[in-house]
Design a protein around this motif. Structure first.
Motif, short mmCIF file in Angstrom:
data_model
loop_
_atom_site.label_atom_id
_atom_site.label_comp_id
_atom_site.label_asym_id
_atom_site.label_seq_id
_atom_site.Cartn_x
_atom_site.Cartn_y
_atom_site.Cartn_z
N TYR A 88 -0.27 5.23 2.29
CA TYR A 88 1.08 4.76 1.97
C TYR A 88 1.64 5.38 0.69
O TYR A 88 2.66 4.92 0.18
CB TYR A 88 1.09 3.23 1.88
N ARG A 375 0.15 -11.54 4.43
CA ARG A 375 -0.40 -10.18 4.35
C ARG A 375 -1.34 -9.96 3.16
O ARG A 375 -2.30 -9.20 3.26
CB ARG A 375 0.73 -9.15 4.33
N PRO A 396 8.57 -8.41 11.18
CA PRO A 396 8.83 -7.48 10.06
C PRO A 396 8.30 -7.99 8.73
O PRO A 396 8.15 -7.21 7.79
CB PRO A 396 10.36 -7.36 10.03
N TYR A 398 5.41 -8.62 7.99
CA TYR A 398 4.14 -7.96 7.69
C TYR A 398 4.35 -6.68 6.87
O TYR A 398 3.40 -6.12 6.35
CB TYR A 398 3.39 -7.62 8.98
N GLY A 399 5.58 -6.21 6.80
CA GLY A 399 5.88 -5.02 5.99
C GLY A 399 6.20 -5.41 4.56
O GLY A 399 7.08 -6.24 4.32
N GLU A 401 7.89 -5.25 1.07
CA GLU A 401 9.17 -4.75 0.58
C GLU A 401 9.20 -4.82 -0.94
O GLU A 401 8.52 -5.65 -1.55
CB GLU A 401 10.33 -5.60 1.14
N TYR A 407 3.21 -1.23 2.24
CA TYR A 407 2.30 -1.09 3.38
C TYR A 407 2.73 -2.00 4.52
O TYR A 407 3.52 -2.93 4.34
CB TYR A 407 0.87 -1.43 2.95
N GLN A 408 2.20 -1.74 5.70
CA GLN A 408 2.41 -2.57 6.88
C GLN A 408 1.09 -3.30 7.15
O GLN A 408 0.09 -2.69 7.50
CB GLN A 408 2.79 -1.70 8.08
N ARG A 410 -0.06 -5.31 9.42
CA ARG A 410 -0.68 -5.25 10.75
C ARG A 410 -1.46 -3.95 10.90
O ARG A 410 -2.64 -3.95 11.31
CB ARG A 410 0.38 -5.35 11.83
N ASP A 411 -0.83 -2.84 10.58
CA ASP A 411 -1.50 -1.54 10.71
C ASP A 411 -2.67 -1.43 9.74
O ASP A 411 -3.72 -0.86 10.08
CB ASP A 411 -0.50 -0.41 10.45
N ARG A 799 8.13 5.77 1.66
CA ARG A 799 7.75 4.73 2.63
C ARG A 799 7.27 5.43 3.90
O ARG A 799 8.05 6.10 4.58
CB ARG A 799 8.93 3.82 2.94
N ASP A 801 5.85 5.34 7.68
CA ASP A 801 6.02 4.47 8.86
C ASP A 801 6.95 3.30 8.58
O ASP A 801 6.57 2.13 8.71
CB ASP A 801 4.66 3.93 9.35
#
Length: 802
Positions: A88, A375, A396, A398-399, A401, A407-408, A410-411, A799, A801
């Protein structure tokens, strides 16, 4: 010996320090105190590398102090943190702030000792200096308590003296020891009634009650967790342990019995049992391949998750259950506690710093089995993690900000599970298009649950054209005639309703009716939102507050208009048009701390008829009496400048539709819109795979994920001319690379936040390119950017993904 240290300070790269032999040995994952900056002020850092050969850097500084005897995190976690920073494109200092939260990365107290001679000049502040000068050593907190000062006041003075070279500082940090998890039982010598009674009769009342509770649990072979009772009833427990009436036994002896059956019995439906069997088979075939559970709303995905959790808990493994929003944790936690007892904990940003540290410490000491969290729970120091569950995986939230690392979750959780070689299961009624695509490609196992847990009637969907309503004067305030009629019906039947509006506050604009002056934030390019409850104007980006003016500063007029509708205004209109209705509001203004739990609990108990809320009310909440869901200003969901706007709108509306009629009764959905012809409103009643295939085709046509990789480059600067020059130079550099399509630069929305203007570029990359090489190329461009522009350089944010 030398060490690579991630210092807990945002914006810092990894730094190299000398590791003195005096404090060895050293390992990755230890906290150290390091000097930083011109004055060498101490900061906490995490050792991420230990080297025997000297690095090619001159004038390296030695660390000031080694703070731990054993690593805080195991090797898999450290590798995960390194991947997070690399993938990231986050600076190690920013990641260190995330993995060493609050009191973990903070210093509990400072031990101060004088280094100057007694005839040194008097230092400021003089009064404090004269009181402390004759104490060879002292601690900041103890001195503050003795003098009736705040620790921050004493520390401010100590910091000045440190910069002047008059004192030495030694950090005192909070430690935790790893203890094997254990349970409590009545000692076998007292498990017969006569022996137990002889001791029990002589105990005080509180100890009698606890001893009886432990005896009953022992006889049921459902022992109680020692860590939980130590925290909650330590005063009564300690005498029982000293007497020998109660003893601790290793948890491993009990795991299989403890989780053999749920505390509160439930039965899976045939469809749920089939889905569970399919998940277990997929994990048996390929244990590290993610499983995506697609289950329609109210199909009972949580019960499948609980059964899956039980099988791993029986084997002595920890389970991490990720949720996107704090608001979801209350009901989920209630369900899990009814199933697994107290051997679980809750971790999210709404907890106080002390609460977060207590849970972090409990996880590191290995005394919790189930962690339910948002998260940031990914960064807890797990020892026995055996399963990760990601509920509402499409969300969203999970992203990350705002603050790096962006980072995301979930991924990141999927990668973390792969590192630890443990299974991960994702669940959603409306999976993210990327997740659905991966399932169709075979990267994820695809399991479906299309039957609702209880027989229900499909909700009646009303898409109301607000243009007609307004022309014919049918609406009442912000409520259409259809919504008013159904609200009255719900109130007469004693049922409940949920109203959704994704904007908090009272009104989004305050406008002068005479000259058109708009009250805007001085720091951000957005209008100030009016909050009537406190009579204040607030910026929802930087938090700036302003008093509601008595007159216009431009023309002096006292005539102002409030435009736009937030949740506060809706609440006011509900009380005006439905005076007998009991109304609750759930948004960020009403859910500070644990306020969300009280609101959800009150609505569950039937203490309110109507719940108004922002996105918090859309996700995973389960209310038995809700028969109506109303969506106000649905068009705002489609107005975002984001290629995912339609997907987000579809997911949110479908999730909202699932809040009503969950227990078999007829339910209604009212969507108020000025664009009823928009395809998204016709797609809501289609099966998800039908919608997903059409949406993916559109993504393929326009070149967006999952058919392209995206990297956004943001530039931030207080001056537009400088910003535009540097942003266009970045556009030229990226296009010269000839690695894909570059869009921009354009101003981001909003254009200014916290007095800094923002421009962005979007780099669309074909999947064939090595993303690692692209990131390295961007990092080199970033280093060259700062070298070229120096102090006038725009701040860069990447940023990956988005």
């Amino acid at each position: 010996m030398w060490g690579l240290v991630w210092v807990r300070k945002s914006g810092l790269k990894a730094l190299t320090y000398i590791l003195p032999d005096l404090w060895g040995p050293y390992q990755r994952g230890l906290r150290v105190l390091v000097p930083l900056g011109k004055h060498n002020f101490p900061h906490i850092g995490l050792i991420m590398g230990v080297y025997e050969t000297p690095p090619p850097f001159p004038n390296l500084k030695p660390i000031l102090q080694k703070l731990d005897t054993e690593p805080l995190y195991d090797e898999a976690a450290l590798q995960f943190f390194e991947w997070l920073a690399s993938y990231y494109m986050a600076l190690p200092g920013d990641v260190a702030c995330t993995i060493l939260p609050g009191r973990v990365g903070g210093i509990a107290d400072w031990k101060v000792s004088w280094v100057a001679e007694l005839d040194a000049p008097v230092l400021a502040p003089k009064k404090l200096y004269l009181k402390l000068r004759n104490q060879p050593t002292f601690s900041v907190r103890r001195v503050a308590a003795q003098l009736g000062l705040r620790p921050s006041q004493v520390f401010r003075a100590v910091r000045q003296w440190f910069k002047a070279g008059q004192v030495r500082l030694e950090a005192l940090v909070r430690q935790s020891a790893r203890l094997p998890p254990s349970f409590l039982e009545i000692d076998p010598a007292y498990q017969n009634s006569a022996a137990f009674k002889a001791v029990w009769e002589n105990l005080p009342e509180a100890q009698q009650a606890l001893a009886m509770r432990i005896l009953q649990a022992t006889l049921r072979q459902e022992p109680l967790a020692y860590a939980h009772l130590r925290r909650t009833q330590g005063k009564a427990l300690r005498p029982l342990l000293r007497l020998g009436l109660v003893r601790c036994v290793p948890a491993s002896r009990y795991y299989e019995k403890l989780y053999a059956r749920p505390l509160q019995a439930y039965t899976l439906t045939p469809a749920q049992q089939a889905a569970l069997t399919e998940i277990k088979q997929a994990l048996a075939d390929q244990p590290t391949r993610p499983v995506l559970l697609y289950g329609v709303t109210a199909s009972g995905k949580t019960f499948i998750f609980m059964e899956l959790m039980r099988s791993y808990l029986q084997a002595g493994k920890q389970v991490l259950y990720l949720l996107p929003e704090i608001a979801l944790t209350k009901q989920t936690l209630d369900r899990l506690r009814a199933t697994f007892g107290e051997a679980l904990a809750l971790y999210h940003s709404g907890l106080s710093e002390a609460e977060r540290f207590r849970l972090w410490k409990a996880v590191r000491e290995d005394v919790v089995d189930v962690i339910v969290g948002t998260r940031s729970a990914l960064f807890l120091p797990f020892l026995r993690l055996g399963l990760i569950l990601v509920d509402e995986e499409h969300d969203p939230a999970y992203g990350q900000e705002g603050r790096a690392p962006l980072y995301q979750a979930r991924d990141a959780a999927i990668y973390y599970a792969r590192l630890r070689q443990i299974p991960i299961v994702l669940g959603s009624a409306t999976p993210a298009l990327e997740s659905y695509f991966n399932a169709q490609q075979g990267k994820y196992a695809w399991v479906t649950l299309t039957e609702k847990a209880l027989p229900t009637l499909p909700p009646e969907l009303y898409t109301v054209d607000m243009r007609t309503e307004l022309r014919a004067h049918l609406s009442m305030g912000v409520f259409s005639s259809t919504l008013v009629e159904l609200l009255e019906e719900m109130l007469q039947q004693g049922r409940q309703a949920i109203l959704f509006r994704n904007r908090r506050g009272y009104a989004s604009l305050l406008l002068c009716s005479v000259c058109g002056h708009l009250w805007e934030c001085p720091n951000c390019a957005v209008s100030l939102t009016y909050h009537k409850s406190h009579e204040v104007l607030i910026c929802h980006y930087c938090g700036h507050r302003a008093v509601v003016p008595a007159h216009c500063p431009v023309c002096g007029s006292q005539k102002t208009n409030l435009l736009g509708v937030g949740t506060q205004r809706i609440e006011e209109q509900l009380k005006q048009f439905f005076p007998h209705a009991r109304v609750l509001r759930m948004d960020r203004d009403t859910t500070r701390g644990s306020g969300y739990s009280a609101i959800i609990a009150a609505f569950e108990r039937g203490e309110a008829d109507i719940l108004i809320g922002t996105q918090m009310v859309t996700k995973g909440l389960d209310f038995e009496r809700v028969g109506l869901v109303g969506v106000l200003y649905a068009d705002a969901l489609l107005a975002r400048q984001d290629f995912r706007a339609e997907e987000r709108a579809y997911q949110l509306l479908v999730q909202l539709m699932g809040r009503a009629g969950r227990y078999g009764s007829q339910s209604y959905i009212v969507i108020q819109t000025f664009r009823p012809q928009h395809p998204i409103f016709q797609q809501l009643t289609l099966p998800f795979p039908v919608y997903a295939e059409a949406a993916l085709e559109k993504r393929r046509t326009y070149g967006y994920p999952p058919y392209r990789r995206l990297i956004q480059v943001y530039l931030h600067h207080p001056h537009t001319a400088t910003l535009e020059t540097q942003a266009h130079q970045w556009g030229d550099l990226l296009r010269r690379a000839r690695l894909g399509e570059v869009l921009g630069p354009v101003y981001a929305e909003p254009t200014r936040i916290r007095r800094h203007y923002r421009m962005q570029l979007l780099w669309k990359l074909p999947l064939i390119y090595d993303i690692r090489g692209v990131r390295q190329y961007l990092e080199r461009l970033g280093e060259a950017h700062y070298r070229r522009w120096g102090r006038t350089a725009a701040r860069l944010t990447f940023r990956v993904d988005p």
